[in-house]
Write a protein that holds these residues in place. Sequence first.
Motif, PDB file in Angstrom:
ATOM      1  N   VAL A 161      -2.895  -2.338   1.214  1.00  0.00           N
ATOM      2  CA  VAL A 161      -1.547  -1.783   1.154  1.00  0.00           C
ATOM      3  C   VAL A 161      -1.583  -0.485   0.361  1.00  0.00           C
ATOM      4  O   VAL A 161      -2.051  -0.460  -0.777  1.00  0.00           O
ATOM      5  CB  VAL A 161      -0.575  -2.779   0.493  1.00  0.00           C
ATOM      6  CG1 VAL A 161       0.834  -2.200   0.460  1.00  0.00           C
ATOM      7  CG2 VAL A 161      -0.585  -4.111   1.243  1.00  0.00           C
ATOM      8  N   HIS A 162      -1.112   0.592   0.969  1.00  0.00           N
ATOM      9  CA  HIS A 162      -1.030   1.888   0.317  1.00  0.00           C
ATOM     10  C   HIS A 162       0.425   2.110  -0.116  1.00  0.00           C
ATOM     11  O   HIS A 162       1.346   1.960   0.684  1.00  0.00           O
ATOM     12  CB  HIS A 162      -1.444   3.004   1.274  1.00  0.00           C
ATOM     13  CG  HIS A 162      -2.778   2.782   1.916  1.00  0.00           C
ATOM     14  ND1 HIS A 162      -3.937   3.371   1.455  1.00  0.00           N
ATOM     15  CD2 HIS A 162      -3.146   2.028   2.964  1.00  0.00           C
ATOM     16  CE1 HIS A 162      -4.945   2.982   2.201  1.00  0.00           C
ATOM     17  NE2 HIS A 162      -4.496   2.173   3.134  1.00  0.00           N
ATOM     18  N   PHE A 163       0.627   2.472  -1.376  1.00  0.00           N
ATOM     19  CA  PHE A 163       1.959   2.682  -1.940  1.00  0.00           C
ATOM     20  C   PHE A 163       1.928   3.980  -2.732  1.00  0.00           C
ATOM     21  O   PHE A 163       1.123   4.130  -3.640  1.00  0.00           O
ATOM     22  CB  PHE A 163       2.310   1.488  -2.839  1.00  0.00           C
ATOM     23  CG  PHE A 163       3.672   1.541  -3.475  1.00  0.00           C
ATOM     24  CD1 PHE A 163       4.795   1.932  -2.754  1.00  0.00           C
ATOM     25  CD2 PHE A 163       3.845   1.180  -4.803  1.00  0.00           C
ATOM     26  CE1 PHE A 163       6.051   1.963  -3.339  1.00  0.00           C
ATOM     27  CE2 PHE A 163       5.091   1.195  -5.393  1.00  0.00           C
ATOM     28  CZ  PHE A 163       6.196   1.592  -4.657  1.00  0.00           C
ATOM     29  N   TRP A 164       2.782   4.945  -2.352  1.00  0.00           N
ATOM     30  CA  TRP A 164       2.761   6.232  -3.042  1.00  0.00           C
ATOM     31  C   TRP A 164       4.119   6.903  -2.966  1.00  0.00           C
ATOM     32  O   TRP A 164       4.992   6.494  -2.198  1.00  0.00           O
ATOM     33  CB  TRP A 164       1.671   7.122  -2.468  1.00  0.00           C
ATOM     34  CG  TRP A 164       1.925   7.749  -1.118  1.00  0.00           C
ATOM     35  CD1 TRP A 164       2.313   9.035  -0.856  1.00  0.00           C
ATOM     36  CD2 TRP A 164       1.794   7.135   0.171  1.00  0.00           C
ATOM     37  NE1 TRP A 164       2.427   9.257   0.503  1.00  0.00           N
ATOM     38  CE2 TRP A 164       2.109   8.106   1.155  1.00  0.00           C
ATOM     39  CE3 TRP A 164       1.441   5.837   0.595  1.00  0.00           C
ATOM     40  CZ2 TRP A 164       2.088   7.825   2.525  1.00  0.00           C
ATOM     41  CZ3 TRP A 164       1.423   5.563   1.954  1.00  0.00           C
ATOM     42  CH2 TRP A 164       1.743   6.557   2.895  1.00  0.00           C
ATOM     43  N   THR A 165       4.311   7.930  -3.801  1.00  0.00           N
ATOM     44  CA  THR A 165       5.538   8.719  -3.789  1.00  0.00           C
ATOM     45  C   THR A 165       5.193  10.167  -3.492  1.00  0.00           C
ATOM     46  O   THR A 165       4.137  10.667  -3.903  1.00  0.00           O
ATOM     47  CB  THR A 165       6.290   8.637  -5.137  1.00  0.00           C
ATOM     48  OG1 THR A 165       5.461   9.161  -6.174  1.00  0.00           O
ATOM     49  CG2 THR A 165       6.670   7.194  -5.465  1.00  0.00           C
ATOM     50  N   ALA A 166       6.091  10.823  -2.760  1.00  0.00           N
ATOM     51  CA  ALA A 166       5.870  12.223  -2.397  1.00  0.00           C
ATOM     52  C   ALA A 166       7.181  12.802  -1.903  1.00  0.00           C
ATOM     53  O   ALA A 166       8.138  12.072  -1.629  1.00  0.00           O
ATOM     54  CB  ALA A 166       4.797  12.340  -1.320  1.00  0.00           C
ATOM     55  N   ALA A 167       7.219  14.127  -1.792  1.00  0.00           N
ATOM     56  CA  ALA A 167       8.415  14.791  -1.297  1.00  0.00           C
ATOM     57  C   ALA A 167       8.629  14.442   0.175  1.00  0.00           C
ATOM     58  O   ALA A 167       7.680  14.260   0.934  1.00  0.00           O
ATOM     59  CB  ALA A 167       8.289  16.302  -1.465  1.00  0.00           C
ATOM     60  N   GLN A 168       9.890  14.341   0.553  1.00  0.00           N
ATOM     61  CA  GLN A 168      10.211  14.049   1.948  1.00  0.00           C
ATOM     62  C   GLN A 168       9.645  15.144   2.855  1.00  0.00           C
ATOM     63  O   GLN A 168       9.788  16.329   2.588  1.00  0.00           O
ATOM     64  CB  GLN A 168      11.721  13.955   2.142  1.00  0.00           C
ATOM     65  CG  GLN A 168      12.139  13.590   3.552  1.00  0.00           C
ATOM     66  CD  GLN A 168      13.641  13.524   3.710  1.00  0.00           C
ATOM     67  OE1 GLN A 168      14.366  13.858   2.765  1.00  0.00           O
ATOM     68  NE2 GLN A 168      14.107  13.109   4.864  1.00  0.00           N
ATOM     69  N   LEU A 205      12.644  13.226  -9.094  1.00  0.00           N
ATOM     70  CA  LEU A 205      13.676  12.298  -8.639  1.00  0.00           C
ATOM     71  C   LEU A 205      13.986  12.485  -7.162  1.00  0.00           C
ATOM     72  O   LEU A 205      14.582  11.612  -6.535  1.00  0.00           O
ATOM     73  CB  LEU A 205      14.957  12.477  -9.466  1.00  0.00           C
ATOM     74  CG  LEU A 205      14.846  12.147 -10.955  1.00  0.00           C
ATOM     75  CD1 LEU A 205      16.203  12.318 -11.636  1.00  0.00           C
ATOM     76  CD2 LEU A 205      14.328  10.732 -11.167  1.00  0.00           C
ATOM     77  N   LYS A 206      13.592  13.612  -6.592  1.00  0.00           N
ATOM     78  CA  LYS A 206      13.821  13.866  -5.172  1.00  0.00           C
ATOM     79  C   LYS A 206      12.713  13.289  -4.294  1.00  0.00           C
ATOM     80  O   LYS A 206      12.825  13.308  -3.073  1.00  0.00           O
ATOM     81  CB  LYS A 206      13.947  15.367  -4.917  1.00  0.00           C
ATOM     82  CG  LYS A 206      15.161  16.004  -5.576  1.00  0.00           C
ATOM     83  CD  LYS A 206      15.255  17.488  -5.248  1.00  0.00           C
ATOM     84  CE  LYS A 206      16.476  18.123  -5.906  1.00  0.00           C
ATOM     85  NZ  LYS A 206      16.577  19.567  -5.574  1.00  0.00           N
ATOM     86  N   HIS A 207      11.645  12.811  -4.917  1.00  0.00           N
ATOM     87  CA  HIS A 207      10.544  12.247  -4.146  1.00  0.00           C
ATOM     88  C   HIS A 207      10.891  10.848  -3.669  1.00  0.00           C
ATOM     89  O   HIS A 207      11.655  10.121  -4.313  1.00  0.00           O
ATOM     90  CB  HIS A 207       9.266  12.205  -4.980  1.00  0.00           C
ATOM     91  CG  HIS A 207       8.644  13.549  -5.153  1.00  0.00           C
ATOM     92  ND1 HIS A 207       7.374  13.715  -5.658  1.00  0.00           N
ATOM     93  CD2 HIS A 207       9.105  14.796  -4.880  1.00  0.00           C
ATOM     94  CE1 HIS A 207       7.081  15.009  -5.695  1.00  0.00           C
ATOM     95  NE2 HIS A 207       8.128  15.680  -5.236  1.00  0.00           N
TER      96      HIS A 207
END
Length: 232
Positions: A161-168, A205-207
């Motif tokens: 399972v890959h879980f990450w945050t990034a800009a839309q 916070l926008k990611h």
Amino acid sequence: MPEEYTEEQTRDVFADLHTTMLTRVRPPGTEEAMRTVRSRRRTAVAMVAAGVGTVLAGGIAFAGLGGVDRSAPPPAAHPSRPVLSDAELDRLYAAAQAKLGIPSVLDNRQRREEGKDVVAFFGGGPLKAGNGGHVGGGSNMNKTGEYTLDVLCVGEGTVEVHFWTAAQGQHGPAPATTGPTSTRLRVACSADPAPSTATLRAASLKHLAYVALEPDEVAFGRSAVAHLTRYP
């Protein structure tokens, strides 16, 4: 009269012919190329249902959903083991949703009143062809930048399972490395699994948060995954 060859010369002629035909049928570098393709298939993002949960009366507003990338081919099922029917896989997915506590109607306002985290999005599905890609979502009400993933797999095999945050729109494929904004979990599938959990803090916070699943050849066609992303 045709020239007669000795036995040794005949063997040499056929050896030269064999080498020539191999070069034409299988150009140099084919084995290396196939190894590269197999490696890319193993690391390619695969098998996440595109659907996300409907949220009612919770005041949540999705900042956006990540596009589903279906370019990566799904893994092949293990040749020595039969795959399940669509109906059987759907039953496994229903069991995974129930085990993770995903309701048919999600009310985040009620969750807040009960002291629970707000659900940003949820998804998953049977691990079969057509459910490829990754899914992401977020809320403009998440003022913490923190996301927690709960995930489990009902069936056989294992799922990375890959879980990450990034800009839309700038999420790309799942990051190859782990860090403060990306992680990986190796989730074992079973008849009665316990949820695996991971928490990340977005750089902005926008990611948005993104989830992608990569089943092994045993899990493909024999398991279903449910995942839920929440924030405090």
